[in-house]
Motif scaffolding. Structure first.
Motif, PDB file in Angstrom:
ATOM      1  N   THR A  45     -24.156 -22.420  22.035  1.00  0.00           N
ATOM      2  CA  THR A  45     -22.991 -21.332  21.457  1.00  0.00           C
ATOM      3  C   THR A  45     -22.591 -20.250  22.636  1.00  0.00           C
ATOM      4  O   THR A  45     -23.325 -20.256  23.715  1.00  0.00           O
ATOM      5  CB  THR A  45     -24.258 -20.907  20.966  1.00  0.00           C
ATOM      6  OG1 THR A  45     -24.982 -20.605  22.116  1.00  0.00           O
ATOM      7  CG2 THR A  45     -24.841 -21.243  20.035  1.00  0.00           C
ATOM      8  N   ARG A  46     -21.049 -20.542  23.109  1.00  0.00           N
ATOM      9  CA  ARG A  46     -20.166 -19.611  23.116  1.00  0.00           C
ATOM     10  C   ARG A  46     -20.080 -18.401  23.244  1.00  0.00           C
ATOM     11  O   ARG A  46     -18.498 -18.484  22.336  1.00  0.00           O
ATOM     12  CB  ARG A  46     -19.291 -20.083  24.264  1.00  0.00           C
ATOM     13  CG  ARG A  46     -20.031 -21.188  25.017  1.00  0.00           C
ATOM     14  CD  ARG A  46     -19.386 -22.659  25.792  1.00  0.00           C
ATOM     15  NE  ARG A  46     -19.269 -24.158  26.282  1.00  0.00           N
ATOM     16  CZ  ARG A  46     -19.167 -24.492  26.257  1.00  0.00           C
ATOM     17  NH1 ARG A  46     -17.756 -25.106  26.006  1.00  0.00           N
ATOM     18  NH2 ARG A  46     -18.960 -25.158  27.794  1.00  0.00           N
ATOM     19  N   GLY A  94     -10.563 -31.287  22.237  1.00  0.00           N
ATOM     20  CA  GLY A  94     -12.052 -32.277  23.202  1.00  0.00           C
ATOM     21  C   GLY A  94     -11.009 -33.376  22.837  1.00  0.00           C
ATOM     22  O   GLY A  94     -11.565 -34.666  24.535  1.00  0.00           O
ATOM     23  N   THR A 101     -15.745 -30.771  20.377  1.00  0.00           N
ATOM     24  CA  THR A 101     -16.185 -30.116  20.296  1.00  0.00           C
ATOM     25  C   THR A 101     -16.066 -29.810  19.198  1.00  0.00           C
ATOM     26  O   THR A 101     -14.265 -28.844  18.937  1.00  0.00           O
ATOM     27  CB  THR A 101     -15.791 -28.734  21.487  1.00  0.00           C
ATOM     28  OG1 THR A 101     -16.202 -28.669  22.278  1.00  0.00           O
ATOM     29  CG2 THR A 101     -16.546 -26.639  21.127  1.00  0.00           C
ATOM     30  N   ARG A 143     -15.735 -25.796  17.410  1.00  0.00           N
ATOM     31  CA  ARG A 143     -16.054 -24.157  16.884  1.00  0.00           C
ATOM     32  C   ARG A 143     -15.817 -23.566  15.727  1.00  0.00           C
ATOM     33  O   ARG A 143     -14.974 -23.874  15.137  1.00  0.00           O
ATOM     34  CB  ARG A 143     -14.931 -24.076  18.229  1.00  0.00           C
ATOM     35  CG  ARG A 143     -14.521 -22.885  19.316  1.00  0.00           C
ATOM     36  CD  ARG A 143     -13.347 -22.257  19.785  1.00  0.00           C
ATOM     37  NE  ARG A 143     -13.556 -22.832  20.863  1.00  0.00           N
ATOM     38  CZ  ARG A 143     -14.584 -22.840  21.621  1.00  0.00           C
ATOM     39  NH1 ARG A 143     -15.248 -20.618  21.350  1.00  0.00           N
ATOM     40  NH2 ARG A 143     -14.973 -23.004  22.854  1.00  0.00           N
ATOM     41  N   MET A 201     -21.502 -33.969  20.799  1.00  0.00           N
ATOM     42  CA  MET A 201     -20.383 -32.673  20.510  1.00  0.00           C
ATOM     43  C   MET A 201     -21.323 -31.506  20.209  1.00  0.00           C
ATOM     44  O   MET A 201     -22.293 -31.345  19.358  1.00  0.00           O
ATOM     45  CB  MET A 201     -19.513 -33.161  18.542  1.00  0.00           C
ATOM     46  CG  MET A 201     -19.242 -34.408  19.143  1.00  0.00           C
ATOM     47  SD  MET A 201     -18.626 -35.139  17.635  1.00  0.00           S
ATOM     48  CE  MET A 201     -17.864 -36.779  18.003  1.00  0.00           C
ATOM     49  N   PRO A 202     -20.602 -30.312  20.756  1.00  0.00           N
ATOM     50  CA  PRO A 202     -21.162 -28.762  21.105  1.00  0.00           C
ATOM     51  C   PRO A 202     -20.367 -28.272  19.860  1.00  0.00           C
ATOM     52  O   PRO A 202     -20.153 -28.602  19.177  1.00  0.00           O
ATOM     53  CB  PRO A 202     -20.818 -28.462  22.672  1.00  0.00           C
ATOM     54  CG  PRO A 202     -19.679 -29.348  23.016  1.00  0.00           C
ATOM     55  CD  PRO A 202     -20.629 -31.098  22.324  1.00  0.00           C
ATOM     56  N   ILE A 203     -21.925 -27.331  19.450  1.00  0.00           N
ATOM     57  CA  ILE A 203     -21.402 -26.408  18.540  1.00  0.00           C
ATOM     58  C   ILE A 203     -20.598 -25.156  19.066  1.00  0.00           C
ATOM     59  O   ILE A 203     -22.219 -24.985  19.893  1.00  0.00           O
ATOM     60  CB  ILE A 203     -21.796 -26.486  16.939  1.00  0.00           C
ATOM     61  CG1 ILE A 203     -21.889 -27.579  16.537  1.00  0.00           C
ATOM     62  CG2 ILE A 203     -21.146 -25.316  16.151  1.00  0.00           C
ATOM     63  CD1 ILE A 203     -23.087 -27.406  15.952  1.00  0.00           C
ATOM     64  N   ALA A 204     -19.741 -24.465  19.394  1.00  0.00           N
ATOM     65  CA  ALA A 204     -19.440 -23.208  20.093  1.00  0.00           C
ATOM     66  C   ALA A 204     -18.780 -22.360  18.696  1.00  0.00           C
ATOM     67  O   ALA A 204     -18.556 -22.609  17.312  1.00  0.00           O
ATOM     68  CB  ALA A 204     -18.391 -23.905  20.967  1.00  0.00           C
ATOM     69  N   ASP A 223     -14.648 -36.612  29.266  1.00  0.00           N
ATOM     70  CA  ASP A 223     -14.673 -35.705  30.607  1.00  0.00           C
ATOM     71  C   ASP A 223     -14.771 -35.851  32.293  1.00  0.00           C
ATOM     72  O   ASP A 223     -14.042 -35.618  32.594  1.00  0.00           O
ATOM     73  CB  ASP A 223     -16.417 -35.044  30.818  1.00  0.00           C
ATOM     74  CG  ASP A 223     -16.773 -33.926  29.472  1.00  0.00           C
ATOM     75  OD1 ASP A 223     -15.987 -33.408  29.032  1.00  0.00           O
ATOM     76  OD2 ASP A 223     -17.633 -33.317  29.401  1.00  0.00           O
ATOM     77  N   TRP A 255     -22.078 -28.377  29.627  1.00  0.00           N
ATOM     78  CA  TRP A 255     -23.105 -28.577  29.124  1.00  0.00           C
ATOM     79  C   TRP A 255     -23.481 -29.494  28.693  1.00  0.00           C
ATOM     80  O   TRP A 255     -24.855 -29.916  28.377  1.00  0.00           O
ATOM     81  CB  TRP A 255     -21.983 -28.343  27.788  1.00  0.00           C
ATOM     82  CG  TRP A 255     -21.720 -28.915  26.812  1.00  0.00           C
ATOM     83  CD1 TRP A 255     -20.001 -29.068  27.482  1.00  0.00           C
ATOM     84  CD2 TRP A 255     -21.273 -30.731  26.385  1.00  0.00           C
ATOM     85  NE1 TRP A 255     -19.434 -30.434  26.389  1.00  0.00           N
ATOM     86  CE2 TRP A 255     -20.226 -31.347  26.446  1.00  0.00           C
ATOM     87  CE3 TRP A 255     -22.794 -30.572  26.067  1.00  0.00           C
ATOM     88  CZ2 TRP A 255     -19.724 -32.002  25.373  1.00  0.00           C
ATOM     89  CZ3 TRP A 255     -22.779 -31.463  24.855  1.00  0.00           C
ATOM     90  CH2 TRP A 255     -21.254 -32.728  24.854  1.00  0.00           C
TER      91      TRP A 255
END
Length: 279
Positions: free
Chosen positions: A9-10, A78, A136, A138, A158-161, A249, A268
């Motif tokens: 989380t950003r 991404g 990502t 978002r 897969m991050p959640i931002a 990446d 991350w």
């Protein structure tokens, strides 16, 4: 380990994201058209939402013109290039026409359009080739956030931002004149030990790691535990420092991203690996 602790989380006034290609979801808050949605592609979400809310003359879409205000609530980014993002956009817009989404049930009459869009998205993120991309999710407007159904969560890589994003263009690496090749410092592949051309060079995300490898050699190394018919890896270990790396990446690094990052070890993906090790 609970997935809650693996979500990145950003919260910021605008996270800088290099080489940005995104597919977004709009939500209409005009009482007359409230609940309508729109899916689109952009390289600059901040400019794009202004265009949608200004109208066709400002570059907005015909379907959103004179129906605003609209809010950009969610964006998936991404993608490695615009073509990949545009294909994702088309499939999300037309799940009934996509051969990869034939298992998605059509929208039910009692189902809100917004919920249907999220249901399609959840399926897409678990479907190849999208499931292997370093995407990502978002939430630009956190008040609209909804969890995916149990069993349909986004892949762990897969991050959640949260919060706004500031796209940043990446300049192409400077091409060196072939006339000075004899004075260049040569790189050798740590896997096959052959000389590497600059166009075929892959490096580790860790600034302290000296790993250099051919694209094909590194992909083969990272695919050693994958199914034989898999062409591109999702992630794997660096052959030198043993760091866990996402293929997407590594490609972004090759394209010129992360050149201003002071500490790539804090990426991350690395933090998630550290969390797993401590659980």
């Amino acid at each position: 380990m609970d997935r809650t602790f693996q979500i990145l989380t950003r919260m910021s006034q605008g996270e800088v994201v290099e080489d940005f290609y995104g597919v977004y979801l709009l939500y209409c808050i005009n009482p007359k058209y409230r609940g309508r949605t729109y899916i689109g592609f952009t390289v600059d979400p901040n400019r794009r939402i202004k265009q949608h809310n200004t109208g066709v003359k400002a570059g907005g879409a015909y379907r959103t013109s004179n129906k605003g205000p609209w809010e950009m609530v969610l964006i998936v980014h991404g993608f490695p290039n615009d073509i990949s993002a545009l294909r994702f956009e088309w499939a999300w817009q037309h799940p009934e026409k996509s051969r990869r989404l034939r298992n998605v049930d059509r929208k039910k009459s009692s189902e809100k359009r917004f919920d249907f869009c999220l249901r399609v998205l959840a399926t897409m993120l678990q479907t190849k080739p999208w499931a292997r991309l370093p995407l990502t999710l978002r939430w630009l407007k956190q008040e609209y956030m909804k969890e995916f159904p149990v069993g349909m969560e986004a892949p762990l890589h897969m991050p959640i931002a949260y919060g706004p994003v500031k796209p940043q263009k990446v300049s192409s690496p400077v091409k060196q004149d072939s006339s000075v090749d004899s004075r260049q410092e040569f790189s050798y592949c740590v896997l096959c030990e052959d000389l590497i051309k600059s166009s075929d060079l892959m490096r580790c995300l860790k600034s302290t790691c000296k790993m250099t490898a051919h694209v094909r050699c590194l992909a083969h190394h990272m695919l050693k535990d994958e199914c034989p018919d898999t062409l591109l890896p999702l992630e794997g270990l660096c052959p030198i420092c043993n760091s866990n790396l996402l293929w997407g990446d590594l490609v972004r690094l090759k394209r010129g991203c992360y050149r201003n990052s002071e500490d790539l070890e804090e990426h991350w993906a690395e933090s998630l690996t550290n969390d797993d090790d401590s659980s």
